[in-house]
Design an enzyme around this catalytic site. Structure first.
Site, PDB file in Angstrom:
ATOM      1  N   ARG A 207       0.946  -1.089   0.003  1.00  0.00           N
ATOM      2  CA  ARG A 207       0.022   0.049   0.072  1.00  0.00           C
ATOM      3  C   ARG A 207       0.950   1.320   0.132  1.00  0.00           C
ATOM      4  NH1 ARG A 207      -3.576  -2.623  -1.399  1.00  0.00           N
ATOM      5  NH2 ARG A 207      -5.630  -3.290  -0.661  1.00  0.00           N
ATOM      6  N   GLU A 236      -2.389   8.136  -4.871  1.00  0.00           N
ATOM      7  CA  GLU A 236      -3.041   7.569  -6.010  1.00  0.00           C
ATOM      8  C   GLU A 236      -4.450   7.788  -6.207  1.00  0.00           C
ATOM      9  OE1 GLU A 236      -3.472   2.701  -5.823  1.00  0.00           O
ATOM     10  OE2 GLU A 236      -1.670   3.352  -5.485  1.00  0.00           O
ATOM     11  N   HIS A 253      -0.032   0.698  -9.900  1.00  0.00           N
ATOM     12  CA  HIS A 253      -0.735  -0.279  -9.087  1.00  0.00           C
ATOM     13  C   HIS A 253      -1.231  -1.597  -9.689  1.00  0.00           C
ATOM     14  CE1 HIS A 253      -3.165  -0.387  -5.148  1.00  0.00           C
ATOM     15  NE2 HIS A 253      -2.976  -1.665  -5.410  1.00  0.00           N
TER      16      HIS A 253
END
Length: 380
Positions: A207, A236, A253
Site C-alpha cells: 500500500r 494515487e 498499482h
C-alpha cells in the site's frame, strides 16, 4: 435484484448475471445515489465502502475482489448487519511474479548476483508468505519481519531494525493500518529510509502510505546508492512525478494484475455470495480461463541457472513495459496523469502467472530443477 459493480471487475456476467441486473460503474464514481437501491455491491480497492456510502441503502452484501480490506468499514458492516467478503490470496501470485521480475531487472542494471544478496520480507501473509517460499526455495538468504505473526505463532522472525540493518533487498507486503502498536502507515519514514544499507533496494507493492513518499523522494535525492521500485503511491491516482522519476521501476498499482488473479478474485466473491444466499456454486473458474500465450519452455541442462531464472521470470512478466507505459503518462497535467493512472489499470493487457508455465529440462540439472520447483512452475 440489483447488483452494483465496479466496471473493471472481470467475468461479472459469467458469475453474476444469473442473480439479477448488473449495473457497472467506475469504481471511483460509486456514491450514495449509485448504491441506494442496490442489494449487492461489488468493488475493488479504489472504492471506500463505509457508513457515508451505505447508510439508508438496501445493500446487504459487499464483496471486494481484493486481498486487502482497508477500504471497507468492517465495524459499520457488523453494526448494520451487512455480510461482506474479500478475496484473500487472489492476486498473491501475481504480486510475487512482479517482485521477481523487478529483481531480475535490478540485477541486470546493477550487475549483481542475486544469490549473494540478503532479502528482507516485511509481512508474511498471503503475498509475503508466498514470496518467502520462492526465495527460500531458490536457496537465498531470507529474513522475515511480521510482529503480529511472531506474537501469535512464535517462529523465526526478526525485528524491523534487523531487516533494515542487514538486508540488501527489502520487499513490503503489509496491510495498511493507521493506529495501534502494529500501525504500518509511514512504516518507512525518513529516519528508517536513511538507515537503509548502502546500495539497498526497496520494493513496495503493498500500500502506498506504508512508505512516506515525500521522505523517500528526499532520501533518493540525497542517496544515489539506493534503488526503489514502487507500484503503489501515497495519493494515487495522483502520483508524485518527481518521486517516480527517481525510481528504477515505477508502475500504476498493477503488481497483482495477472489475468488469473483478477478472475480468481471474482470467483472467490461469487463463491462467498453463493454461501450467503445458501445456493451451491455452479460455475468454476477453470472453465473460464483461456489458455496462456506462453505455455511451455524448454531448457537445456547446460543452461546457466542465473540466465534461466531471469528468462523464466521475465518471460512470464517483465515490469519494464509497464514502467515505460506509466512514465509516458507522467508528462501531462495533474488531471491527465490521474485519468491515465486509471486508464492503464482498466486497459491492462492480459498477463499470466508463472505457476501455469510448463518447463521441460533436456538432460539432468539439479540446479535447474531447483529453480523450476521454487518458482512453482510445472516440470514436464
Amino acid at each position: 435484484m440489483l447488483i452494483v459493480a465496479d466496471e473493471n471487475i472481470p467475468l461479472l456476467d459469467a458469475f453474476f448475471a444469473g442473480f439479477g441486473e448488473i449495473r457497472r460503474v467506475p469504481g471511483r464514481s460509486i456514491d450514495r445515489a449509485t448504491v441506494e437501491q442496490a442489494d449487492v455491491l461489488l468493488v475493488r480497492s479504489v472504492t471506500n465502502v463505509n457508513r457515508a456510502l451505505l447508510e439508508g441503502s438496501k445493500v446487504r452484501f459487499v464483496g471486494t475482489c481484493t486481498i486487502g480490506t482497508d477500504h471497507l468499514d468492517l465495524d459499520y458492516f457488523n453494526e448494520a448487519g451487512i455480510t461482506w467478503s474479500s478475496a484473500p490470496g487472489c492476486n498473491a501470485r501475481g504480486v510475487v511474479d512482479y517482485v521477481l521480475g523487478s529483481l531480475m531487472t535490478l540485477a541486470e542494471i546493477e550487475g549483481v548476483d542475486l544469490r549473494e544478496r540478503t532479502y528482507g520480507v516485511i509481512g508474511a501473509g498471503e503475498v509475503g508468505g508466498r514470496l518467502i517460499k520462492v526465495l527460500k526455495g531458490l536457496g537465498w538468504n531470507v529474513k522475515v519481519c511480521d510482529p503480529p505473526r511472531q506474537a501469535a505463532e512464535g517462529g523465526d522472525y526478526v525485528s524491523l531494525e534487523q531487516i533494515i540493518a542487514q538486508c540488501d533487498v527489502i520487499s513490503l507486503h503489509t496491510p495498511l493500518t493507521r493506529s495501534g502498536d502494529g500501525a504500518t502507515w509511514h512504516l518507512f519514514d525518513e529516519q528508517r529510509l536513511q538507515q537503509l544499507k548502502p546500495g539497498a533496494w526497496l520494493i513496495n507493492a503493498a500500500r502506498g502510505p506504508v512508505v512516506d513518499n515525500t521522505a523517500l523522494r528526499e532520501v533518493l535525492l540525497e542517496r544515489e546508492d539506493l534503488q526503489a521500485v514502487l507500484d503503489v503511491w501515497e495519493a494515487e491516482p495522483q502520483v508524485d512525478v518527481s518521486l517516480a522519476e527517481l525510481c528504477v521501476l515505477a508502475t500504476p498499482h498493477i503488481a497483482g494484475y495477472s489475468l488469473d488473479g483478477k478472475q480468481r478474485g471474482t470467483a472467490q466473491i461469487y463463491q462467498a455470495y453463493c454461501d450467503f444466499i445458501g445456493e451451491p456454486a455452479s460455475i468454476q473458474l477453470g472453465d473460464l480461463l483461456p489458455a496462456p500465450w506462453l505455455s511451455e519452455v524448454s531448457l537445456h541442462a547446460d543452461s546457466d541457472p542465473a540466465w534461466a531464472l531471469a528468462m523464466l521470470c521475465r518471460g512470464v512478466y517483465d515490469p519494464r513495459r509497464d514502467d515505460a507505459d506509466f512514465r509516458r503518462t507522467l508528462l501531462g497535467s495533474v488531471g491527465e496523469q490521474r485519468a491515465a493512472f486509471d486508464v492503464l489499470r482498466k486497459q491492462y493487457p492480459s498477463r499470466r502467472e508463472i505457476e501455469g508455465l510448463k518447463v521441460r529440462i533436456e538432460g539432468d540439472s539439479p540446479a535447474l530443477r531447483q529453480i523450476v520447483a521454487a518458482l512453482g512452475a510445472v516440470a514436464v
